[in-house]
Write a protein that holds these residues in place. Structure first.
Motif, PDB file in Angstrom:
ATOM      1  N   ASN A  36      -1.284  98.092  24.074  1.00  0.00           N
ATOM      2  CA  ASN A  36      -2.312  97.806  23.069  1.00  0.00           C
ATOM      3  C   ASN A  36      -1.951  98.364  21.701  1.00  0.00           C
ATOM      4  OD1 ASN A  36      -3.702  98.672  25.848  1.00  0.00           O
ATOM      5  ND2 ASN A  36      -4.730  96.873  25.009  1.00  0.00           N
ATOM      6  N   ASP A  37      -0.765  98.928  21.549  1.00  0.00           N
ATOM      7  CA  ASP A  37      -0.392  99.611  20.316  1.00  0.00           C
ATOM      8  C   ASP A  37      -0.547  98.706  19.104  1.00  0.00           C
ATOM      9  OD1 ASP A  37       0.462 101.920  18.979  1.00  0.00           O
ATOM     10  OD2 ASP A  37       2.515 101.167  18.882  1.00  0.00           O
ATOM     11  N   GLY A  38      -1.275  99.206  18.099  1.00  0.00           N
ATOM     12  CA  GLY A  38      -1.465  98.485  16.849  1.00  0.00           C
ATOM     13  C   GLY A  38      -2.521  97.398  16.878  1.00  0.00           C
ATOM     14  N   GLN A  39      -3.141  97.173  18.016  1.00  0.00           N
ATOM     15  CA  GLN A  39      -4.134  96.100  18.124  1.00  0.00           C
ATOM     16  C   GLN A  39      -5.433  96.463  17.411  1.00  0.00           C
ATOM     17  OE1 GLN A  39      -4.857  95.105  22.222  1.00  0.00           O
ATOM     18  NE2 GLN A  39      -2.887  94.075  22.453  1.00  0.00           N
ATOM     19  N   VAL A  40      -6.136  95.432  16.970  1.00  0.00           N
ATOM     20  CA  VAL A  40      -7.487  95.571  16.444  1.00  0.00           C
ATOM     21  C   VAL A  40      -8.436  95.296  17.607  1.00  0.00           C
ATOM     22  CG1 VAL A  40      -9.185  94.702  14.813  1.00  0.00           C
ATOM     23  CG2 VAL A  40      -6.770  94.859  14.138  1.00  0.00           C
ATOM     24  N   ILE A  41      -9.312  96.272  17.896  1.00  0.00           N
ATOM     25  CA  ILE A  41     -10.172  96.206  19.065  1.00  0.00           C
ATOM     26  C   ILE A  41     -11.626  96.359  18.646  1.00  0.00           C
ATOM     27  CG2 ILE A  41     -10.718  97.372  21.242  1.00  0.00           C
ATOM     28  CD1 ILE A  41      -7.695  98.123  21.322  1.00  0.00           C
ATOM     29  N   SER A  42     -12.504  95.594  19.240  1.00  0.00           N
ATOM     30  CA  SER A  42     -13.927  95.633  18.925  1.00  0.00           C
ATOM     31  C   SER A  42     -14.577  96.890  19.488  1.00  0.00           C
ATOM     32  CB  SER A  42     -14.626  94.405  19.510  1.00  0.00           C
ATOM     33  OG  SER A  42     -16.026  94.509  19.332  1.00  0.00           O
ATOM     34  N   THR A  43     -15.543  97.430  18.743  1.00  0.00           N
ATOM     35  CA  THR A  43     -16.311  98.573  19.233  1.00  0.00           C
ATOM     36  C   THR A  43     -17.403  98.128  20.201  1.00  0.00           C
ATOM     37  OG1 THR A  43     -17.844  98.442  17.369  1.00  0.00           O
ATOM     38  CG2 THR A  43     -15.942  99.920  17.137  1.00  0.00           C
ATOM     39  N   GLU A  44     -17.597  96.844  20.315  1.00  0.00           N
ATOM     40  CA  GLU A  44     -18.650  96.331  21.196  1.00  0.00           C
ATOM     41  C   GLU A  44     -18.101  96.151  22.608  1.00  0.00           C
ATOM     42  OE1 GLU A  44     -21.592  93.733  18.930  1.00  0.00           O
ATOM     43  OE2 GLU A  44     -19.669  93.286  17.964  1.00  0.00           O
TER      44      GLU A  44
END
Length: 142
Positions: A36-44
């Motif tokens: 997952n390195d560098g990914q943009v991930i939702s807080t939801e």
């Protein structure tokens, strides 16, 4: 136009190769790839985090324990837990994120009683604050 296409092709190849960063612990021969390195991930909601372990020859290896610790610089929202073994060398855990921003990721791997730390990973969170996780979340205690 041909030069532009060649440049774009090379750029895309470089981006794909560097999308997943891996780190090797000194004198261990263990390489950890945080998928997952560098990914943009939702807080939801929760998101699955994955780690792939290999030896110096690139062969998948297993560990006694793989533990992930995620936090923000200068903050106290630790998100952590023991990762569960999937396929050989693959470990995963589902975790939430408390708020938008840059998060650092540390992975510790225990093999043959020796613990190795890997610290060169990060993710980016986007979305609204999740107040229930602002004091952290520990998957092992749920």
């Amino acid at each position: 136009m041909k030069k532009f296409n060649l440049f774009m092709t090379l750029f895309i190849i470089v981006m794909l190769v560097t999308a997943c960063t891996s780190t090797t612990a000194p004198n261990s021969g263990i390489e950890v790839m945080f998928l997952n390195d560098g990914q943009v991930i939702s807080t939801e909601g929760f998101h699955t985090y994955s780690v792939q372990l290999t030896n110096k020859d690139g062969e998948a290896i297993d560990a006694q324990e793989v533990y992930i610790y995620i936090n923000m610089e200068m903050m106290n929202h630790p998100i952590e837990g023991t990762m569960q073994k999937g396929d050989t060398g693959l470990y995963e855990v589902d975790l939430p994120l408390a708020m938008a921003g840059d998060w650092y990721v540390n992975v510790s791997v225990t093999i043959d009683g020796n613990k190795y730390e890997f610290t060169d990973f990060s993710i980016i969170a986007e979305g609204p604050k999740q107040m229930e996780y602002m004091k952290g979340y520990h998957a092992d205690n749920q």
